[in-house]
Design a protein around this motif. Structure first.
Motif, PDB file in Angstrom:
ATOM      1  N   ILE A   1      39.625  43.792  37.147  1.00 16.26           N
ATOM      2  CA  ILE A   1      38.680  43.655  38.095  1.00 16.26           C
ATOM      3  C   ILE A   1      39.480  42.518  39.210  1.00 16.26           C
ATOM      4  O   ILE A   1      40.306  41.559  38.863  1.00 16.26           O
ATOM      5  CB  ILE A   1      37.332  42.801  37.845  1.00 16.26           C
TER       6      ILE A   1
ATOM      7  N   ILE B   1      39.339  40.152  42.633  1.00 19.91           N
ATOM      8  CA  ILE B   1      38.696  39.203  43.611  1.00 19.91           C
ATOM      9  C   ILE B   1      39.740  38.930  44.663  1.00 19.91           C
ATOM     10  O   ILE B   1      40.505  38.369  44.643  1.00 19.91           O
ATOM     11  CB  ILE B   1      38.064  38.000  43.068  1.00 19.91           C
TER      12      ILE B   1
ATOM     13  N   ILE C   1      34.320  41.597  45.328  1.00 17.78           N
ATOM     14  CA  ILE C   1      34.880  42.262  44.149  1.00 17.78           C
ATOM     15  C   ILE C   1      35.393  43.564  44.726  1.00 17.78           C
ATOM     16  O   ILE C   1      34.736  44.444  44.957  1.00 17.78           O
ATOM     17  CB  ILE C   1      33.762  42.483  43.171  1.00 17.78           C
TER      18      ILE C   1
ATOM     19  N   ILE D   1      28.856  38.409  38.340  1.00 15.57           N
ATOM     20  CA  ILE D   1      30.362  37.852  38.773  1.00 15.57           C
ATOM     21  C   ILE D   1      29.968  36.892  40.119  1.00 15.57           C
ATOM     22  O   ILE D   1      29.179  37.541  41.151  1.00 15.57           O
ATOM     23  CB  ILE D   1      31.321  38.898  39.245  1.00 15.57           C
TER      24      ILE D   1
END
Length: 235
Positions: A118, A120, A142, A171
């Motif tokens: 993932i 950011i 995201i 998140i």
């Protein structure tokens, strides 16, 4: 005598007030571990390319005056050597014009963290090169899936503070004290997004948003971005 007593109490109160403020700040940081010692890359490793070499450009990440930074020619993917599942990750960052980087979370050491883990996004939202991006490509997103609220980034050249919380499927991203993302990965339903960011056929750790743990890292994209005060709290 009474006046002296009042002055003494006032002086004592002034002396105590900063202690209360510091104590509050320390309480907010309770349980956090510093990840970067400001001197070297102890506790950090570079990611790997498919051919097994380090995912490192130029001289890699540089260190100066307690600051970790990438440049146009020096950087790559730099990860914690430890894996994290649920955590709060805090750091400060400073951008240059049109700067681009990223924070990998629950990521493996090999592959593009935006898809096998993932990412950011870390980006100069006001950059002239980024006027026509998709909403899910701006700072704090995201990447490729969940867009952020915009307008809370400080001007280029100033330090920003960020907090990323990963707790189960939720998140959360806070930028300079404001929550700009609060999303659940299970709410990603778009088939094209899932095809790009989730692969249940792969082993645990390389399944994109289906990962339950992985490394935290800085994902350089050929620009100067500075980081400091890097710390984490496991949940």
């Amino acid at each position: 005598m009474r006046l002296r007593h009042v002055l003494q109490l006032s002086a004592l109160a002034l002396a105590i007030m900063p202690l209360h403020t510091d104590a509050a700040g320390q309480a907010d940081e309770k349980g956090f571990t510093t990840l970067f010692n400001g001197k070297d890359l102890t506790g950090w490793v570079y990611g790997r390319r498919a051919n097994g070499t380090e995912n490192k450009s130029g001289q890699g990440y540089q260190i100066e005056n307690g600051v970790l930074y990438s440049t146009k020619d020096d950087g790559g993917n730099l990860y914690t050597d430890k894996e994290y599942a649920d955590f709060v990750f805090r750091f400060d960052f400073k951008l240059t014009e049109n700067a681009n980087n990223g924070i990998g979370i629950r990521a493996p050491l090999e592959g593009d963290a935006a898809y096998v883990g993932i990412e950011i996004q870390v980006l100069d939202d006001g950059g002239s090169q980024y006027t026509k991006l998709q909403p899910f490509q701006y700072h704090g997103s995201i990447y490729g899936m969940i867009p952020p609220k915009r307008g809370f980034q400080k001007p280029v050249g100033e330090w920003n503070s960020e907090e990323i919380t990963a707790k189960g499927r939720q998140i959360t991203v806070k930028l300079n004290g404001t929550t700009i993302v609060d999303g659940n990965l299970d709410d990603v339903k778009d088939e094209a997004m899932l095809k790009a960011h989730r692969d249940l056929a792969k082993p645990e750790g390389s399944r994109g948003i289906a990962n339950t743990k992985g490394h935290i890292g800085f994902l350089g994209h050929g620009a100067r971005v500075e980081f400091r005060n890097i710390r984490v709290k496991e949940l």
